[in-house]
Design a protein around this motif. Structure first.
Motif, PDB file in Angstrom:
ATOM      1  N   LEU A 105       0.825  -1.215   0.000  1.00 41.64           N
ATOM      2  CA  LEU A 105       0.000   0.000   0.000  1.00 41.64           C
ATOM      3  C   LEU A 105       0.853   1.255   0.000  1.00 41.64           C
ATOM      4  CD1 LEU A 105      -3.024  -0.898   2.277  1.00 41.64           C
ATOM      5  CD2 LEU A 105      -2.956  -0.558  -0.195  1.00 41.64           C
ATOM      6  N   SER A 106       2.040   1.163   0.611  1.00 42.28           N
ATOM      7  CA  SER A 106       2.898   2.348   0.616  1.00 42.28           C
ATOM      8  C   SER A 106       3.443   2.616  -0.786  1.00 42.28           C
ATOM      9  CB  SER A 106       4.041   2.176   1.604  1.00 42.28           C
ATOM     10  OG  SER A 106       4.894   1.148   1.173  1.00 42.28           O
ATOM     11  N   GLU A 107       3.607   1.557  -1.561  1.00 46.44           N
ATOM     12  CA  GLU A 107       4.038   1.759  -2.936  1.00 46.44           C
ATOM     13  C   GLU A 107       2.935   2.446  -3.731  1.00 46.44           C
ATOM     14  OE1 GLU A 107       5.374  -1.766  -4.884  1.00 46.44           O
ATOM     15  OE2 GLU A 107       5.331  -0.797  -6.839  1.00 46.44           O
ATOM     16  N   LEU A 108       1.739   2.004  -3.506  1.00 44.07           N
ATOM     17  CA  LEU A 108       0.598   2.669  -4.135  1.00 44.07           C
ATOM     18  C   LEU A 108       0.603   4.153  -3.795  1.00 44.07           C
ATOM     19  CD1 LEU A 108      -2.236   2.365  -5.584  1.00 44.07           C
ATOM     20  CD2 LEU A 108      -3.160   2.186  -3.279  1.00 44.07           C
ATOM     21  N   SER A 109       0.770   4.438  -2.516  1.00 41.42           N
ATOM     22  CA  SER A 109       0.802   5.826  -2.072  1.00 41.42           C
ATOM     23  C   SER A 109       1.862   6.613  -2.810  1.00 41.42           C
ATOM     24  CB  SER A 109       1.085   5.911  -0.569  1.00 41.42           C
ATOM     25  OG  SER A 109      -0.085   5.662   0.150  1.00 41.42           O
ATOM     26  N   ALA A 110       3.031   5.995  -2.968  1.00 45.16           N
ATOM     27  CA  ALA A 110       4.132   6.697  -3.616  1.00 45.16           C
ATOM     28  C   ALA A 110       3.757   7.090  -5.044  1.00 45.16           C
ATOM     29  CB  ALA A 110       5.378   5.815  -3.625  1.00 45.16           C
ATOM     30  N   ARG A 111       3.174   6.158  -5.766  1.00 44.83           N
ATOM     31  CA  ARG A 111       2.823   6.442  -7.157  1.00 44.83           C
ATOM     32  C   ARG A 111       1.726   7.498  -7.237  1.00 44.83           C
ATOM     33  NH1 ARG A 111       4.591   1.864 -10.845  1.00 44.83           N
ATOM     34  NH2 ARG A 111       6.017   0.816  -9.432  1.00 44.83           N
ATOM     35  N   VAL A 112       0.721   7.313  -6.414  1.00 42.05           N
ATOM     36  CA  VAL A 112      -0.373   8.281  -6.437  1.00 42.05           C
ATOM     37  C   VAL A 112       0.150   9.660  -6.035  1.00 42.05           C
ATOM     38  CG1 VAL A 112      -2.559   8.919  -5.363  1.00 42.05           C
ATOM     39  CG2 VAL A 112      -2.125   6.547  -5.992  1.00 42.05           C
ATOM     40  N   GLY A 113       1.017   9.658  -5.027  1.00 43.67           N
ATOM     41  CA  GLY A 113       1.597  10.924  -4.587  1.00 43.67           C
ATOM     42  C   GLY A 113       2.395  11.593  -5.688  1.00 43.67           C
ATOM     43  N   ALA A 114       3.095  10.786  -6.492  1.00 44.89           N
ATOM     44  CA  ALA A 114       3.886  11.354  -7.577  1.00 44.89           C
ATOM     45  C   ALA A 114       2.978  12.054  -8.582  1.00 44.89           C
ATOM     46  CB  ALA A 114       4.689  10.252  -8.265  1.00 44.89           C
ATOM     47  N   VAL A 115       1.868  11.422  -8.900  1.00 41.60           N
ATOM     48  CA  VAL A 115       0.919  12.045  -9.820  1.00 41.60           C
ATOM     49  C   VAL A 115       0.366  13.330  -9.204  1.00 41.60           C
ATOM     50  CG1 VAL A 115      -1.274  11.770 -11.006  1.00 41.60           C
ATOM     51  CG2 VAL A 115       0.310   9.864 -10.875  1.00 41.60           C
ATOM     52  N   ALA A 116       0.060  13.252  -7.915  1.00 38.13           N
ATOM     53  CA  ALA A 116      -0.500  14.419  -7.234  1.00 38.13           C
ATOM     54  C   ALA A 116       0.471  15.587  -7.300  1.00 38.13           C
ATOM     55  CB  ALA A 116      -0.814  14.077  -5.782  1.00 38.13           C
ATOM     56  N   ARG A 117       1.744  15.303  -7.093  1.00 33.98           N
ATOM     57  CA  ARG A 117       2.736  16.368  -7.123  1.00 33.98           C
ATOM     58  C   ARG A 117       2.795  17.001  -8.510  1.00 33.98           C
ATOM     59  NH1 ARG A 117       7.506  13.299  -4.762  1.00 33.98           N
ATOM     60  NH2 ARG A 117       5.876  11.862  -4.159  1.00 33.98           N
ATOM     61  N   ARG A 118       2.655  16.158  -9.531  1.00 33.16           N
ATOM     62  CA  ARG A 118       2.692  16.649 -10.890  1.00 33.16           C
ATOM     63  C   ARG A 118       1.545  17.614 -11.138  1.00 33.16           C
ATOM     64  NH1 ARG A 118       2.860  11.601 -14.509  1.00 33.16           N
ATOM     65  NH2 ARG A 118       4.282  10.797 -12.933  1.00 33.16           N
ATOM     66  N   TYR A 119       0.428  17.382 -10.496  1.00 35.26           N
ATOM     67  CA  TYR A 119      -0.753  18.177 -10.767  1.00 35.26           C
ATOM     68  C   TYR A 119      -0.925  19.345  -9.823  1.00 35.26           C
ATOM     69  CZ  TYR A 119      -2.436  15.343 -14.488  1.00 35.26           C
ATOM     70  OH  TYR A 119      -2.547  14.736 -15.699  1.00 35.26           O
TER      71      TYR A 119
ATOM     72  N   GLU B  89      11.880   3.377  -6.155  1.00 33.42           N
ATOM     73  CA  GLU B  89      12.783   3.877  -5.118  1.00 33.42           C
ATOM     74  C   GLU B  89      13.002   5.378  -5.264  1.00 33.42           C
ATOM     75  OE1 GLU B  89      17.196   2.908  -3.353  1.00 33.42           O
ATOM     76  OE2 GLU B  89      16.340   1.541  -4.829  1.00 33.42           O
ATOM     77  N   GLY B  90      13.060   5.825  -6.504  1.00 35.08           N
ATOM     78  CA  GLY B  90      13.242   7.250  -6.755  1.00 35.08           C
ATOM     79  C   GLY B  90      12.098   8.075  -6.203  1.00 35.08           C
ATOM     80  N   LEU B  91      10.903   7.629  -6.471  1.00 34.37           N
ATOM     81  CA  LEU B  91       9.739   8.361  -5.967  1.00 34.37           C
ATOM     82  C   LEU B  91       9.735   8.352  -4.453  1.00 34.37           C
ATOM     83  CD1 LEU B  91       7.007   7.166  -8.455  1.00 34.37           C
ATOM     84  CD2 LEU B  91       8.173   9.357  -8.404  1.00 34.37           C
ATOM     85  N   ASN B  92      10.083   7.203  -3.882  1.00 37.74           N
ATOM     86  CA  ASN B  92      10.129   7.126  -2.432  1.00 37.74           C
ATOM     87  C   ASN B  92      11.187   8.045  -1.852  1.00 37.74           C
ATOM     88  OD1 ASN B  92       8.097   5.303  -2.406  1.00 37.74           O
ATOM     89  ND2 ASN B  92       9.425   3.516  -2.223  1.00 37.74           N
ATOM     90  N   ALA B  93      12.250   8.223  -2.587  1.00 37.10           N
ATOM     91  CA  ALA B  93      13.339   9.055  -2.083  1.00 37.10           C
ATOM     92  C   ALA B  93      13.013  10.538  -2.208  1.00 37.10           C
ATOM     93  CB  ALA B  93      14.634   8.739  -2.820  1.00 37.10           C
ATOM     94  N   GLY B  94      11.920  10.857  -2.852  1.00 37.68           N
ATOM     95  CA  GLY B  94      11.517  12.260  -2.889  1.00 37.68           C
ATOM     96  C   GLY B  94      11.575  12.904  -4.260  1.00 37.68           C
ATOM     97  N   ALA B  95      11.619  12.093  -5.318  1.00 35.74           N
ATOM     98  CA  ALA B  95      11.548  12.666  -6.660  1.00 35.74           C
ATOM     99  C   ALA B  95      10.115  13.088  -6.968  1.00 35.74           C
ATOM    100  CB  ALA B  95      12.026  11.649  -7.683  1.00 35.74           C
ATOM    101  N   ASP B  96       9.988  14.045  -7.869  1.00 32.42           N
ATOM    102  CA  ASP B  96       8.661  14.532  -8.205  1.00 32.42           C
ATOM    103  C   ASP B  96       8.092  13.829  -9.419  1.00 32.42           C
ATOM    104  OD1 ASP B  96      10.107  16.733  -6.739  1.00 32.42           O
ATOM    105  OD2 ASP B  96       8.050  17.447  -6.717  1.00 32.42           O
ATOM    106  N   ASP B  97       8.966  13.317 -10.255  1.00 33.36           N
ATOM    107  CA  ASP B  97       8.517  12.756 -11.517  1.00 33.36           C
ATOM    108  C   ASP B  97       9.656  11.941 -12.095  1.00 33.36           C
ATOM    109  OD1 ASP B  97       6.928  12.226 -13.653  1.00 33.36           O
ATOM    110  OD2 ASP B  97       6.558  14.318 -14.181  1.00 33.36           O
ATOM    111  N   TYR B  98       9.357  11.165 -13.115  1.00 34.00           N
ATOM    112  CA  TYR B  98      10.451  10.460 -13.771  1.00 34.00           C
ATOM    113  C   TYR B  98      10.192  10.428 -15.272  1.00 34.00           C
ATOM    114  CZ  TYR B  98       6.953   6.815 -13.270  1.00 34.00           C
ATOM    115  OH  TYR B  98       5.787   6.109 -13.298  1.00 34.00           O
ATOM    116  N   LEU B  99      11.246  10.327 -16.009  1.00 34.99           N
ATOM    117  CA  LEU B  99      11.164  10.199 -17.460  1.00 34.99           C
ATOM    118  C   LEU B  99      11.861   8.910 -17.849  1.00 34.99           C
ATOM    119  CD1 LEU B  99      11.822  13.767 -18.852  1.00 34.99           C
ATOM    120  CD2 LEU B  99       9.935  12.268 -19.477  1.00 34.99           C
ATOM    121  N   ILE B 100      11.206   8.139 -18.690  1.00 35.19           N
ATOM    122  CA  ILE B 100      11.746   6.847 -19.083  1.00 35.19           C
ATOM    123  C   ILE B 100      12.562   7.013 -20.362  1.00 35.19           C
ATOM    124  CG2 ILE B 100      11.154   4.540 -19.823  1.00 35.19           C
ATOM    125  CD1 ILE B 100       8.495   4.988 -18.171  1.00 35.19           C
TER     126      ILE B 100
END
Lengths: 221, 221
Positions: A105-119, B89-100
Motif C-alpha cells: 500500500l505504501s508503494e501505491l501511495s508513492a505512485r499516487v503521490g507522484a501524480v498528485a505532485r505533478r498536478y 525507489e526514486g519516488l520514495n526518495a523524494g523525486a517529483d517525476d520520472y522520465l523513461i
DNA sequence: CCGCGTCATTCAGGTTAATGTCAGGTCGAT
DNA sequence: ATCGACCTGACATTAACCTGAATGACGCGG
C-alpha cells in the motif's frame, strides 16, 4: 486530487480506497466497466486506477477508447505478476504506469503521490450545488462564500452525496461511508449526522426519502 | 527558470540541455555527483534533472541527502524503462517525476513546463498570507516584517502548507514531507512541529481539523 | 577526542472537541 | 387517531490533540 478506482475485488478495493483517502484524496470506487464509463463521462479525474480483469469486459478496451476519445487522464494499471504481456500491452495502450499485485500500500501511495505532485498548482474542479461550492480535492466548502468546516464524519458522509448528486442513497450505503466494514449500527447515527449537515449547509440541501434513504438536491429552488 | 542537469552521457546531455535552453530556461550541466553537490550548494535551482547511473555514485543517495538537508527543489529522474524498481525507489526518495529513457524531447519540455508553471504561478516569488511574507526560493519568512528562522524540518512542513494554502493536508501527507515514504511514525512528531510553527508564526496560521489533518488559514482573522 | 550547542524525537500530563447515544418531539401515511 | 419513521438538543465518553520538558543524535570548533 480526484481518483477513480476501477476494481471488482471487494477486499482489495476497500483497502486501496481507504489508503488513498488517508492520503487526502477523493476516491470514487466502481466495480465494473459500465459504471466506470458513466463516471468518466460525468466527472473529470486526475488519476484512474484500472484493474484489467473485470466482470463485464476487458480493461484494455476501456483504456483504448478512453484515449481515443481524447481523455489523457493518467492511468495506473493494476495487474497480476505473471501477466507480463498485459503490462506491455497496457503501456502501449496508453497507461502511464502499472502496479503488480499483490502490491504494497505504501508503494501505491508513492505512485499516487507522484501524480498528485505533478498536478499541484492546477486549478481544482469546483462542484457547485445551489449556494454551495465544494472542492473535493482540498476538502473545502463554501456556503454563500462563507467557509464551512465539517468534521471527519460529516465530510465522509457529505462527500458521498457530492460524488453522486441527485442519486438516492440508502441507509446502508451511507453507513458504509462512515464505517469501514459494514459495522452494524443500531442507533440513529445517520439521522444525527444528516441533521448536523443540514444545520451547517442549509435545510434543503439533503432531501429525505421516507423508508428509502436520502438524496442531494441538485438545483436551487 | 534555473535548471540543473546531472547526466554523464554526452550525447543525451547535449540534446537535453539544448532543448531546455530553447524553452527559455537557464541550464547548468554537470556530469558527476561531485560537481552536482558543489552546484547545488552554490546556486538555488528551480528544477533538477537527475540521471541515476553516474560514474561516481548513486543518484538515490544524492537525492536523499538533498532532501535531508532541507532542499525541496523539484527533481525529475531520468531512468531506463526496465528499471522499474529504480523508479519506485526514486519516488520514495523524494523525486517529483520520472522520465523513461529513451524519452521524447517534447515530453521533456512538457514536464519541465509543468514545473515552470508551478513557479510562475505567482510572478512575485513572495507569497503573502495574513501577516506573513514567505519567499519560497530563499526559504525566508517575515512575520510583521520581522525575519523568522525555521529549522530544516519546520520548513519542510511549512512549505507544504504554503504550496497549497487553504487545502486540508492529511497527517500522512505531512509525514511524507518530513520523512521518506513508508517511514512509519508512531509518535506525535507532526503535532510537535505544528506546535513549534504556531509558536514562531502565530497561533492562528495553521488550523487543525480534528481527525482529518491541518490547513493553512488564508485570510487575516 | 571532547565538550558544546542545535535540532530532532519521544514522553507525559492536561485540554478539547468529535462522536455516538438517548429522549422527547415532529411529521406523514394510512 | 395511531404508528412508525425521522428530527434534533443535550450529554458523557474518550480519542485526538497540545505543549513543556526530557532524551538522544549530530555537527562543529578546539
Amino acid at each position: 486530487m480526484r481518483v477513480l478506482l476501477i476494481e471488482d475485488t471487494t477486499g482489495l478495493g476497500e483497502a486501496v480506497r481507504d489508503q488513498i483517502r488517508d492520503d487526502g484524496h477523493a476516491v470514487d470506487w466502481v466495480q465494473s466497466l459500465s459504471f466506470a464509463e458513466v463516471s468518466v463521462k460525468a466527472t473529470s479525474y486526475n488519476l484512474i486506477l484500472l484493474d484489467l480483469m473485470l466482470p463485464d469486459g476487458n480493461g484494455f478496451d476501456f483504456l483504448k477508447s478512453l484515449r481515443k476519445s481524447g481523455n489523457s487522464t493518467p492511468v495506473i494499471i493494476l495487474t497480476a505478476r505473471d501477466q507480463v504481456s498485459d503490462r506491455i500491452e497496457g503501456l502501449n495502450a496508453g497507461a502511464d504506469d502499472y502496479l503488480i499485485k499483490p502490491f504494497d500500500l505504501s508503494e501505491l501511495s508513492a505512485r499516487v503521490g507522484a501524480v498528485a505532485r505533478r498536478y499541484r498548482g492546477d486549478p481544482n474542479p469546483l462542484v457547485k450545488i445551489g449556494h454551495l461550492e465544494i472542492d473535493l480535492c482540498e476538502h473545502r466548502i463554501r456556503a454563500n462564500g462563507q467557509a464551512v468546516e465539517l468534521t471527519a464524519r460529516e465530510w465522509a458522509l457529505f462527500e458521498g452525496f457530492v460524488q453522486r448528486p441527485g442519486t438516492l442513497l440508502s441507509r446502508s450505503q451511507l453507513e458504509d461511508r462512515l464505517y469501514q466494514f459494514g459495522a452494524e449500527i443500531e442507533s440513529n447515527t445517520i439521522e444525527v449526522y444528516i441533521s448536523r449537515l443540514r444545520k451547517k449547509l442549509g435545510r434543503d440541501v439533503i432531501i429525505t426519502v421516507r423508508n428509502m434513504g436520502y438524496r442531494l438536491e441538485t438545483y436551487e429552488h
